[in-house]
Write an enzyme that holds these catalytic residues in place. Structure first.
Site, PDB file in Angstrom:
ATOM      1  N   ASP A  50      -3.839   6.399  -6.595  1.00 38.64           N
ATOM      2  CA  ASP A  50      -3.213   5.911  -5.371  1.00 38.64           C
ATOM      3  C   ASP A  50      -3.075   4.391  -5.441  1.00 38.64           C
ATOM      4  O   ASP A  50      -4.063   3.670  -5.584  1.00 38.64           O
ATOM      5  CB  ASP A  50      -4.087   6.297  -4.170  1.00 38.64           C
ATOM      6  CG  ASP A  50      -3.475   5.847  -2.851  1.00 38.64           C
ATOM      7  OD1 ASP A  50      -2.687   6.621  -2.279  1.00 38.64           O
ATOM      8  OD2 ASP A  50      -3.788   4.730  -2.397  1.00 38.64           O
ATOM      9  N   TYR A  55      -1.133  -3.640  -2.716  1.00 35.62           N
ATOM     10  CA  TYR A  55      -2.425  -3.763  -3.404  1.00 35.62           C
ATOM     11  C   TYR A  55      -2.349  -4.637  -4.657  1.00 35.62           C
ATOM     12  O   TYR A  55      -3.380  -4.998  -5.217  1.00 35.62           O
ATOM     13  CB  TYR A  55      -2.951  -2.393  -3.854  1.00 35.62           C
ATOM     14  CG  TYR A  55      -3.157  -1.367  -2.782  1.00 35.62           C
ATOM     15  CD1 TYR A  55      -3.244  -1.711  -1.432  1.00 35.62           C
ATOM     16  CD2 TYR A  55      -3.272  -0.013  -3.119  1.00 35.62           C
ATOM     17  CE1 TYR A  55      -3.422  -0.737  -0.459  1.00 35.62           C
ATOM     18  CE2 TYR A  55      -3.465   0.958  -2.156  1.00 35.62           C
ATOM     19  CZ  TYR A  55      -3.531   0.601  -0.827  1.00 35.62           C
ATOM     20  OH  TYR A  55      -3.711   1.563   0.114  1.00 35.62           O
ATOM     21  N   LYS A  85       3.332   3.087  -2.107  1.00 38.78           N
ATOM     22  CA  LYS A  85       3.683   2.961  -0.689  1.00 38.78           C
ATOM     23  C   LYS A  85       4.704   1.852  -0.439  1.00 38.78           C
ATOM     24  O   LYS A  85       4.671   0.809  -1.107  1.00 38.78           O
ATOM     25  CB  LYS A  85       2.413   2.685   0.138  1.00 38.78           C
ATOM     26  CG  LYS A  85       1.314   3.718  -0.092  1.00 38.78           C
ATOM     27  CD  LYS A  85       0.035   3.407   0.662  1.00 38.78           C
ATOM     28  CE  LYS A  85      -1.085   4.312   0.178  1.00 38.78           C
ATOM     29  NZ  LYS A  85      -1.702   3.839  -1.062  1.00 38.78           N
ATOM     30  N   HIS A 118       3.781   2.715   4.403  1.00 38.31           N
ATOM     31  CA  HIS A 118       2.406   2.227   4.440  1.00 38.31           C
ATOM     32  C   HIS A 118       1.851   2.105   5.866  1.00 38.31           C
ATOM     33  O   HIS A 118       0.718   2.495   6.143  1.00 38.31           O
ATOM     34  CB  HIS A 118       2.322   0.874   3.715  1.00 38.31           C
ATOM     35  CG  HIS A 118       0.961   0.565   3.171  1.00 38.31           C
ATOM     36  ND1 HIS A 118       0.765  -0.120   2.003  1.00 38.31           N
ATOM     37  CD2 HIS A 118      -0.273   0.843   3.639  1.00 38.31           C
ATOM     38  CE1 HIS A 118      -0.543  -0.249   1.779  1.00 38.31           C
ATOM     39  NE2 HIS A 118      -1.181   0.333   2.767  1.00 38.31           N
TER      40      HIS A 118
END
Length: 316
Positions: A50, A55, A85, A118
């Site tokens: 994921d 990130y 996302k 997201h």
């Protein structure tokens, strides 16, 4: 470690391993550290990873996948399930397809397995620090953005589409016009934030829930140790010869949801997979179900106490 069970996703029939390795870390890990941890996770048996544009872990994940293929740790890309996302600054009708293409470029892949919105908001420009000025936070045009998400699936850029951090109210709105219903809603869930109402709603609508922060995101800016140091979980863990993390993850799994757990520690990474060959007793489950509830991840803490953000928080 045995085989990790899979679930079939609505809207595509695509199969997803019920436990995934999260790649979000705070502060963000350097490229080599993240890449090494992901390779270690593949060796340990993880096949679901994921990530998210926000990130900054798409590139190390992509490099780790390429390396795993070179080393023969996996025979083909198809053995892996990759989720990424759509970040809030791309959450606009015309930016969704370019955004997934940017993520695919970062990952070095031709497609992802699951693409999620997201957050149910839009940011009008890219941000480098938080909190953000109120004028940058605007409502998400769910209908037009979801149409573009559907286009991503129709173009073959993703096998399935879904959302993250969506309330029952937002999902109800989306289901009123979606041609392809959201396959997944990825939300915070653990023994201390059990999401009963949302779980019941999603189950009735055929939307699969994936739990993030199943251990309370201990060691991050937004998390704490209240799950891993819960007296009730400690007592059960001691009696069963398990870790509190294993008890928490097993409880999450027994609720019929999948989960994303993040550890770059080699031993804990493996321990987190050892939850499928035992189960909690009814008494243990009842004790966990009675734990006091408190949300850990709050958008207010990230973006600031703006009216729209407070309105979203009030829905969950």
């Amino acid at each position: 470690m045995g085989v990790i069970p899979e679930v079939s996703l609505v809207g595509s029939g695509h199969r997803m391993p019920v436990i995934g390795m999260g790649t979000s870390s705070y502060p963000p890990a350097d490229l080599e550290t993240a890449k090494a941890a992901i390779l270690e996770a593949i060796r340990a048996g993880y096949r679901h990873f994921d990530t998210a544009f926000a990130y900054r872990s798409e590139q190390p994940l992509g490099e780790a996948i390429a390396e795993a293929l070179r080393l023969g740790l996996v025979k083909s890309r198809d053995e892996l399930f990759i989720t990424t996302k759509l970040w809030a600054s791309f959450a606009d009708r015309d930016q969704v397809v370019p955004a997934i293409k940017l993520s695919l470029k970062n990952l070095g892949l031709e497609y992802v397995d699951l693409y999620l919105i997201h957050w149910p908001i839009r940011l009008t420009e890219h941000i480098s620090k938080t909190p953000v000025p109120a004028e940058l936070v605007v409502p998400l045009d769910i209908k037009s953005v979801w149409e573009s998400m559907e286009e991503c699936q129709n173009l073959g850029l993703t096998k399935a589409i879904g959302v993250s951090n969506f309330s029952c109210k937002k999902l109800q709105e989306m289901l009123s016009f979606a041609k392809i219903p959201p396959a997944v809603n990825q939300v915070e869930m653990n023994p201390l934030w059990q999401q009963k109402q949302l779980r019941e709603f999603c189950k009735a609508k055929g939307i699969h829930i994936t739990a993030y922060s199943p251990l309370g995101a201990n060691g991050t800016k937004w998390g704490d140790n209240r799950v891993v140091e819960s007296d009730v979980l400690l007592e059960i863990a001691k009696a069963r010869g398990k870790t509190t993390a294993q008890v928490s993850l097993r409880w999450v799994y027994e609720q019929g949801v999948s989960l994303v757990t993040k550890s770059f520690n080699k031993q804990r990474m493996r321990e987190n997979l050892e939850i499928f060959d035992w189960s909690l007793t009814e008494e243990e489950s009842n004790k966990i179900s009675q734990l006091p509830q408190r949300k850990g991840v709050n958008l207010v803490d990230v973006l600031g106490p703006h009216p729209l953000v407070l309105e979203l928080e009030a829905e969950v």
